[in-house]
Design a protein around this motif. Structure first.
Motif, PDB file in Angstrom:
ATOM      1  N   GLN A 156      33.579  30.150  38.552  1.00  0.00           N
ATOM      2  CA  GLN A 156      34.274  30.647  39.751  1.00  0.00           C
ATOM      3  C   GLN A 156      33.332  30.508  40.948  1.00  0.00           C
ATOM      4  N   ALA A 189      36.794  26.876  43.812  1.00  0.00           N
ATOM      5  CA  ALA A 189      37.879  27.697  43.248  1.00  0.00           C
ATOM      6  C   ALA A 189      37.506  28.186  41.838  1.00  0.00           C
ATOM      7  N   THR A 190      38.423  28.079  40.890  1.00  0.00           N
ATOM      8  CA  THR A 190      38.111  28.458  39.503  1.00  0.00           C
ATOM      9  C   THR A 190      38.414  27.225  38.660  1.00  0.00           C
ATOM     10  N   LEU A 233      44.490  27.349  37.823  1.00  0.00           N
ATOM     11  CA  LEU A 233      45.286  27.871  38.937  1.00  0.00           C
ATOM     12  C   LEU A 233      45.271  29.400  38.913  1.00  0.00           C
ATOM     13  N   GLY A 234      45.372  29.991  40.083  1.00  0.00           N
ATOM     14  CA  GLY A 234      45.416  31.455  40.148  1.00  0.00           C
ATOM     15  C   GLY A 234      45.343  31.909  41.589  1.00  0.00           C
ATOM     16  N   ARG A 235      46.092  32.992  41.902  1.00  0.00           N
ATOM     17  CA  ARG A 235      46.143  33.456  43.292  1.00  0.00           C
ATOM     18  C   ARG A 235      45.257  34.670  43.495  1.00  0.00           C
ATOM     19  N   HIS A 236      44.707  35.196  42.422  1.00  0.00           N
ATOM     20  CA  HIS A 236      44.063  36.502  42.543  1.00  0.00           C
ATOM     21  C   HIS A 236      42.613  36.409  43.009  1.00  0.00           C
ATOM     22  N   GLN A 237      42.212  37.371  43.843  1.00  0.00           N
ATOM     23  CA  GLN A 237      40.822  37.466  44.290  1.00  0.00           C
ATOM     24  C   GLN A 237      40.109  38.505  43.427  1.00  0.00           C
ATOM     25  N   SER A 264      44.645  35.020  34.876  1.00  0.00           N
ATOM     26  CA  SER A 264      46.003  34.883  35.408  1.00  0.00           C
ATOM     27  C   SER A 264      46.668  36.248  35.549  1.00  0.00           C
ATOM     28  N   GLY A 310      45.244  38.740  36.880  1.00  0.00           N
ATOM     29  CA  GLY A 310      44.779  39.258  38.169  1.00  0.00           C
ATOM     30  C   GLY A 310      44.187  40.651  38.050  1.00  0.00           C
TER      31      GLY A 310
END
Ligand SMILES: C[C@](O)(CO)[C@H](O)COP(=O)(O)OP(=O)(O)OC[C@H]1O[C@@H](n2ccc(N)nc2=O)[C@H](O)[C@@H]1O
Ligand SMILES: Nc1ncnc2c1ncn2[C@@H]1O[C@H](COP(=O)(O)OP(=O)(O)OP(=O)(O)O)[C@@H](O)[C@H]1O
Length: 321
Positions: free
Chosen positions: A40, A155-156, A170-174, A218, A220
């Motif tokens: 990450q 990114a990751t 893929l992933g939207r989480h911080q 994923s 989050g």
């Protein structure tokens, strides 16, 4: 009369990495180990400026600058030479000056030198107006070091092979992190050698399956991810630096969800519930006197990218221990 137009300098921002999962296989005949890792990219960044210059060379400023070579062994300079040779320019006299502003700890297990090399590749591609894809740059990056390709993508990502084969996750989480810098760096080959030694003597712990970490990401949920963080190199880093055990304990006592050694260490990384918790953990950890400096960071962030001069540099809160 023909006037040569000198292109303006190009500045690239490039992130540090932490390995959320690092599974190390047995040593290979070429001295490397097969890895399965989840990288990450974090908001702790170096900035690298490349400019056309009659007097070529490297300048280094900032965190640990006095420990970074400015000659031919600087990884960013090796990137300049490799790319120059690749596109048919004079690798011995590429007429480029590289200025590195470091925030990533040197020999800290956060891929600082690799980041600078990736930044030099991206910066030169822009300075020299090369028509070269990120995947072609990644090919070159892999020749410079196992961690260099990831710094291009950021990114990751899942890394396999020596760590240089990258697939985005893929992933939207911080996620929110606290990083504790140790007083001195650790050599990456020494840590891999120590792991081989520990494995020859006994059976140091091994991380679980990578799939669980990908699920944790994923979700989050930092509490779920915290249970799944793992690093096969941790036992070796702690064996070489027993003080890291105390740092890891102090971070968790300060309220972090979990702590791990970052890559080959000696930086330790603590996953926190949210940004506020991270600031609180950082302050307490700094007060515990177990490390040199503490930083707060979040991830994922993008890989090496050209920035405009107007873009202000994020200054993560720095807490001196
Ligand atoms: C520990 C990690 O940071 C995890 O991401 C990386 O594996 C290290 O990547 P790096 O510093 O870019 O590594 P390189 O510069 O390519 O290699 C330095 C040395 O580390 C050891 N090394 C590195 C990567 C790997 N997969 N196996 C290894 O055994 C080897 O002794 C190698 O000579
Ligand atoms: N641009 C650079 N920045 C930092 N170190 C560099 C650089 N170029 C060469 N080096 C040398 O490489 C050594 C390792 O530095 P680096 O900061 O990349 O370690 P690291 O973060 O532990 O690497 P990794 O996490 O990829 O194993 C340093 O001790 C230094 O002598």
């Amino acid at each position: 009369m023909v006037l040569a137009v000198v292109p303006p300098p190009v500045t690239v921002r490039v992130p540090a990495k932490v390995n959320l999962h690092l599974a190390v296989g047995d040593v290979r005949p070429d001295g490397y180990h097969d890895l399965v890792t989840v990288f990450q990219a974090l908001s702790l960044v170096d900035e690298v400026t490349v400019a056309v210059a009659d007097e070529p060379g490297v300048e280094v400023h900032g965190e640990g600058a006095d420990q970074v070579p400015t000659g031919a062994s600087n990884l960013a300079w090796r990137a300049v030479q490799l790319l120059a040779a690749h596109v048919g320019r004079d690798a011995d006299d590429p007429k480029v000056r590289v200025v590195i502003r470091k925030a990533i700890p040197v020999a800290g297990g956060m891929a600082g030198g690799s980041a600078d090399a990736a930044a030099a590749l991206v910066g030169l591609s822009s300075l020299w107006r090369l028509d070269i894809s990120r995947d072609e740059l990644a090919e070159l990056a892999g020749k410079l070091g196992a961690d260099v390709p990831f710094a291009l993508y950021g990114a990751t990502a899942l890394g396999t092979g020596r760590g240089e084969r990258i697939v985005p996750v893929l992933g939207r989480h911080q996620f929110h992190w606290v990083l504790a810098f140790d007083r001195r760096g650790l050599s990456t080959p020494d840590v891999f050698d120590e792991l081989d030694r520990l494995r020859a003597e006994g059976d140091p712990p091994r991380v679980g399956e990578v799939e669980a970490v990908l699920e944790g990401l994923s979700s989050g949920d930092p509490r779920q991810l915290a249970l799944l963080l793992g690093n096969d190199l941790q036992a070796a880093a702690v064996s070489l630096r027993p003080n890291l055990r105390r740092t890891l304990r102090a971070g968790v006592d300060a309220g972090a969800l979990a702590g791990i050694v970052s890559g080959s260490g000696p930086t330790t990384a603590f996953l926190c519930e949210d940004g506020d918790a991270a600031v609180k953990v950082a302050a307490e950890l700094a007060g515990a006197g177990v490390c040199r400096t503490v930083r707060v960071a979040h991830g994922p962030v993008p890989g090496a990218r050209v920035i405009t001069t107007e873009e202000p540099k994020p200054t993560p809160p720095e807490v001196h221990a």
